[in-house]
Design a protein around this motif. Structure first.
Motif, short mmCIF file in Angstrom:
data_model
loop_
_atom_site.label_atom_id
_atom_site.label_comp_id
_atom_site.label_asym_id
_atom_site.label_seq_id
_atom_site.Cartn_x
_atom_site.Cartn_y
_atom_site.Cartn_z
N PHE A 32 0.84 -1.20 0.00
CA PHE A 32 0.00 0.00 0.00
C PHE A 32 0.88 1.26 0.00
CE2 PHE A 32 -1.93 3.32 2.71
CZ PHE A 32 -2.95 3.72 1.86
N GLU A 33 1.96 1.23 0.75
CA GLU A 33 2.87 2.38 0.79
C GLU A 33 3.48 2.65 -0.58
OE1 GLU A 33 5.47 1.21 4.03
OE2 GLU A 33 4.67 2.85 5.23
N GLN A 34 3.83 1.57 -1.29
CA GLN A 34 4.37 1.73 -2.64
C GLN A 34 3.33 2.32 -3.58
OE1 GLN A 34 7.56 1.16 -3.74
NE2 GLN A 34 8.07 0.84 -1.59
N ARG A 35 2.09 1.84 -3.44
CA ARG A 35 0.99 2.34 -4.28
C ARG A 35 0.73 3.82 -4.00
NH1 ARG A 35 -1.90 4.32 -7.05
NH2 ARG A 35 -3.93 3.73 -7.90
N LEU A 36 0.80 4.19 -2.73
CA LEU A 36 0.60 5.58 -2.32
C LEU A 36 1.70 6.48 -2.89
CD1 LEU A 36 -0.97 7.61 -0.52
CD2 LEU A 36 0.57 6.97 1.33
N LYS A 37 2.94 5.99 -2.79
CA LYS A 37 4.08 6.75 -3.31
C LYS A 37 3.94 6.97 -4.82
CE LYS A 37 9.14 6.52 -3.57
NZ LYS A 37 10.34 5.69 -3.31
N GLN A 38 3.49 5.92 -5.52
CA GLN A 38 3.31 6.01 -6.96
C GLN A 38 2.25 7.05 -7.31
OE1 GLN A 38 1.78 2.39 -8.71
NE2 GLN A 38 0.87 3.58 -10.37
N GLU A 39 1.14 7.07 -6.57
CA GLU A 39 0.06 8.02 -6.85
C GLU A 39 0.52 9.45 -6.61
OE1 GLU A 39 -3.78 8.90 -8.21
OE2 GLU A 39 -2.77 6.96 -8.11
N LEU A 40 1.30 9.65 -5.54
CA LEU A 40 1.80 11.00 -5.24
C LEU A 40 2.75 11.49 -6.33
CD1 LEU A 40 2.42 10.62 -1.40
CD2 LEU A 40 0.86 12.25 -2.46
N GLU A 41 3.52 10.56 -6.90
CA GLU A 41 4.46 10.93 -7.97
C GLU A 41 3.72 11.26 -9.26
OE1 GLU A 41 7.07 7.62 -8.27
OE2 GLU A 41 8.32 8.19 -6.56
N GLU A 42 2.63 10.51 -9.52
CA GLU A 42 1.95 10.65 -10.81
C GLU A 42 0.93 11.78 -10.83
OE1 GLU A 42 0.28 6.89 -11.80
OE2 GLU A 42 2.22 5.94 -12.21
N ASN A 43 0.40 12.16 -9.67
CA ASN A 43 -0.64 13.18 -9.64
C ASN A 43 -0.16 14.40 -8.86
OD1 ASN A 43 -2.94 14.71 -9.58
ND2 ASN A 43 -4.27 13.08 -8.82
N PRO A 44 0.21 15.49 -9.55
CA PRO A 44 0.71 16.68 -8.86
C PRO A 44 -0.37 17.39 -8.05
CG PRO A 44 0.46 17.11 -11.21
CD PRO A 44 0.23 15.65 -11.02
N ALA A 45 -1.64 17.05 -8.27
CA ALA A 45 -2.72 17.68 -7.51
C ALA A 45 -2.92 17.03 -6.16
CB ALA A 45 -4.02 17.63 -8.30
N LEU A 46 -2.23 15.92 -5.90
CA LEU A 46 -2.33 15.20 -4.63
C LEU A 46 -1.06 15.43 -3.83
CD1 LEU A 46 -4.06 13.10 -3.00
CD2 LEU A 46 -2.66 11.35 -4.10
N GLU A 47 -1.20 15.82 -2.57
CA GLU A 47 -0.04 16.09 -1.72
C GLU A 47 -0.19 15.36 -0.40
OE1 GLU A 47 0.24 20.31 -1.37
OE2 GLU A 47 1.01 20.59 -3.42
N GLY A 48 0.96 15.01 0.17
CA GLY A 48 0.96 14.33 1.46
C GLY A 48 1.35 15.28 2.57
N GLY A 49 1.09 14.89 3.82
CA GLY A 49 1.44 15.70 4.98
C GLY A 49 0.36 16.70 5.33
N LYS A 50 0.60 17.40 6.44
CA LYS A 50 -0.37 18.40 6.90
C LYS A 50 -0.23 19.69 6.12
CE LYS A 50 -0.85 16.80 11.68
NZ LYS A 50 -0.73 17.17 13.10
N GLU A 51 -1.35 20.41 6.03
CA GLU A 51 -1.32 21.73 5.41
C GLU A 51 -1.05 22.79 6.47
OE1 GLU A 51 -3.24 22.62 1.63
OE2 GLU A 51 -4.94 21.58 2.53
N GLU A 52 -1.02 24.03 6.02
CA GLU A 52 -0.66 25.12 6.93
C GLU A 52 -1.68 25.30 8.04
OE1 GLU A 52 -0.07 28.54 4.54
OE2 GLU A 52 1.64 27.71 3.47
N SER A 53 -2.96 25.22 7.74
CA SER A 53 -3.99 25.36 8.77
C SER A 53 -4.79 24.08 8.88
CB SER A 53 -4.93 26.53 8.44
OG SER A 53 -5.65 26.24 7.26
N GLU A 54 -5.48 23.92 10.00
CA GLU A 54 -6.20 22.69 10.26
C GLU A 54 -7.36 22.48 9.32
OE1 GLU A 54 -7.37 22.57 14.30
OE2 GLU A 54 -5.32 22.55 15.08
N ASN A 55 -7.97 23.60 8.86
CA ASN A 55 -9.16 23.49 8.04
C ASN A 55 -8.87 23.45 6.54
OD1 ASN A 55 -10.87 23.57 10.30
ND2 ASN A 55 -10.73 25.81 10.37
#
Length: 485
Positions: A32-55
C-alpha cells in the motif's frame, strides 16, 4: 454466411473506481505504501502531509466541489462533457493500476550475489580437468536443482551432451566426472537421490564408531532405516540400542537438501509488517490500525487556486481551457484517491474489529482451542459487506497479537459437532490432536485408529479418515515414521 443482429441484455459490471478500491483493500501495508508513493508521484494535484492550517483539507474539498460537473465551469466557455463524458473517460479512471500504457514496468530488483550454479562452477575451476571432462562437469553442475540434486538419468544426460554440447561420451565417463562434482561444497551436492546425498556427507565426516555404523546403515540398509525397522537393524549389525541411537543421531544431523541453504540466499525475503495490532488493556481488547495505513493527504492548494483563477478571469484563451481540463481531471483523481483511502481504512478496521469480537475468547487467552468456528460469510453478514471484500482483507493482512503476528485467514475454520451437539472449530480438534501426538510414546506411536478413539473419549466423535486428513494438514507423518528408539 455473416449476419448482423441486435441483442439486448442486462449485466452487472464493476466501475474502474470500484476495481481500484478493491485492489487497494487487498494490498498489505508495504504494498500500500508503494501504491501511495506512486500516486503521489503521478498526480501533482495530490499532496501528502499536513497543510498550513487545520481546516485546509476540508476547504480544499469544498473548493473543488465548486467546480463539479453542474457548476459554473460548464457554461459557455467549456463543455465539461468534452472531458468527463462516457466516450472520453480520463485515463486515471480506466487504468486499473493507474499505470499509463507507456510506463516502464516497476519491479523490485533482485539482490546481487553469486548464483548457486556459478558458486559450483567457481569450485570446478580449481580442479585439473581435460576439456571434455570440464564440459561434462559444467553440464552436470547446470543440471543441479535448487535442492542440490541431479534428478536425471545418466543416459539422458549423455544424449543431451551429444545433442546440445557436441560432446560424445559414455555413461562410465559421466559417472567418473560426477564423482568430482560430489567433492564440491556444500557436501552432498550432485547426488541423484537421498541415499547417495546422505552417504556423501557421511563419508566426508571424521571417521568414528558412530559415523562408521551410520555409513553402514545408509549404504547397506537404507530401506530398513527409512521404514524404521529398528529391530532388524539391531540384528543385522549386531549392535546395542545405544549404539544404534547414536548412529541415527549422526544421520539426523545431515542436510537432506544441501542446495537449499545456498539457493535461498538470492531470493527476495518478504518482511511481514502487521496491518493491525490487538492489545489487552484492563481486561478489554483494543484494536489499532497500523498508522502507515492512514496517511495524511490533501488536494493541492496551488491547483485549486489555478482553477479558481480561471473561473474569475474574464479573458479565457484556448491554452487556458486545455490547461483547466487537465487540472480538473487531476483534482478529480486526487479527490477520488483520498476518498478511496478513507474507505480502505474504514473497511479494514470494520472487518478486523468484527473478527476480533467474534474470536474474543481466543484473543483474551491465546489458546487455539478457544477459536470459534468462523467462515467468511459470518463476518460478511455481521458488517453487511460482500464475502469477497472480507476475503481480500483476510488473505493478505497480518495482525500483531500478544501471542505473535498472525495471518488473519488463520482465524477462519470450519465447524464440527461434539458429542454434546455443540459446534466446535476444526482448529480446536487439530490442536488437541497435535497435543495427543506430542504426548504419545515414541517407541509405540498411536495409529490413526487409536487417535480417533482418544478424540472420541474427549468428546469429538470423528472418523479415522478425518483424523488422517487433519494429521496431514498438520504435516505430521504416520505412526510408523514417528517411531523412535
Amino acid at each position: 454466411m455473416l449476419k448482423q443482429y441486435l441483442q439486448f441484455k442486462l449485466s452487472q459490471k464493476l466501475s474502474p473506481q470500484q476495481i481500484q478500491l478493491m485492489k487497494l483493500i487487498q494490498l498489505p501495508t508495504q504494498a500500500f505504501e508503494q501504491r501511495l508513493k506512486q500516486e503521489l508521484e503521478e498526480n501533482p494535484a495530490l499532496e501528502g502531509g499536513k497543510e498550513e492550517s487545520e481546516n485546509d483539507y476540508d476547504s480544499d474539498l469544498d473548493n473543488t466541489d465548486d467546480f463539479s460537473d453542474s457548476e459554473t465551469i460548464n457554461a459557455e466557455d467549456i463543455n465539461v462533457d468534452e472531458y468527463l463524458s462516457d466516450d472520453e473517460i480520463p485515463d486515471y479512471r480506466t487504468q486499473a493500476n493507474n499505470y499509463s500504457s507507456d510506463d516502464e514496468e516497476k519491479t523490485m530488483p533482485y539482490a546481487a550475489g553469486t548464483s548457486f550454479t556459478q558458486h559450483l562452477i567457481n569450485q570446478l575451476n580449481t580442479y585439473r580437468l581435460s576439456d571434455e571432462e570440464y564440459s561434462i562437469a559444467e553440464f552436470l553442475v547446470g543440471s543441479v536443482d535448487e535442492s542440490g540434486y541431479i534428478r536425471r538419468d545418466l543416459s539422458d544426460i549423455m544424449d543431451d551432451l551429444a545433442f546440445t554440447q557436441n560432446v560424445y561420451t559414455t555413461e562410465k565417463n559421466i559417472e567418473k566426472v560426477l564423482k568430482i562434482v560430489h567433492q564440491l561444497d556444500p557436501a552432498g551436492v550432485g547426488a541423484r537421490n537421498l541415499q547417495e546425498c546422505l552417504s556423501i556427507q557421511l563419508h566426508r565426516k571424521e571417521k568414528t564408531a558412530d559415523t562408521e555404523l551410520a555409513i553402514n546403515i545408509i549404504d547397506n540398509a537404507f530401506e530398513q532405516f527409512t521404514k524404521k525397522h529398528y529391530k532388524k537393524l539391531l540384528q543385522k549389525f549386531d549392535v546395542s540400542e545405544i549404539q544404534l541411537k547414536d548412529a541415527i543421531s549422526e544421520i539426523e544431523h545431515l542436510n537432506p537438501k544441501p542446495g537449499g541453504s545456498y539457493a535461498g540466499n538470492n531470493r527476495i525475503v518478504e518482511h511481514v509488517v502487521p496491518d493491525f495490532a490487538i492489545k489487552i488493556v484492563d481486561g478489554e481488547l483494543e484494536l489499532t490500525l497500523n498508522g502507515r495505513n492512514a496517511p495524511e493527504l490533501h488536494v493541492s492548494r496551488e491547483y485549486n487556486n489555478m482553477l479558481k483563477g480561471y473561473k474569475d478571469s474574464k479573458d479565457k484563451s484556448k491554452s487556458q481551457k486545455d490547461a483547466v481540463v487537465f487540472i480538473k481531471q487531476k483534482l478529480d483523481a486526487a479527490k477520488w484517491f483520498i476518498e478511496a483511502i478513507k474507505q480502505r481504512q474504514q473497511t479494514l478496521f470494520l472487518t478486523m474489529s468484527a473478527i476480533m469480537h467474534y474470536q474474543s475468547d481466543y484473543f483474551l487467552t491465546g489458546d487455539e482451542r478457544n477459536l470459534k468456528p468462523m467462515i467468511l460469510k459470518d463476518i460478511a453478514d455481521e458488517i453487511s459487506m460482500d464475502v469477497s471484500t472480507v476475503s481480500r482483507v483476510a488473505n493478505s493482512k497480518y495482525v500483531d497479537t500478544p501471542y505473535g503476528t498472525k495471518l488473519i485467514k488463520e482465524f477462519f475454520s470450519e465447524s464440527m459437532k461434539n458429542d454434546q451437539g455443540e459446534d466446535v472449530s476444526t482448529r480446536e480438534i487439530k490442536k488437541i490432536l497435535e497435543t495427543v501426538i506430542e504426548d504419545e510414546s515414541k517407541k509405540k506411536p498411536l495409529t490413526d485408529e487409536a487417535l480417533a478413539g482418544i478424540l472420541k473419549e474427549k468428546g469429538y466423535p470423528i472418523a479415522r479418515r478425518t483424523v488422517a486428513k487433519y494429521r496431514e494438514q498438520l504435516d505430521i507423518p504416520v505412526a510408523r515414521l514417528r517411531k523412535k528408539i
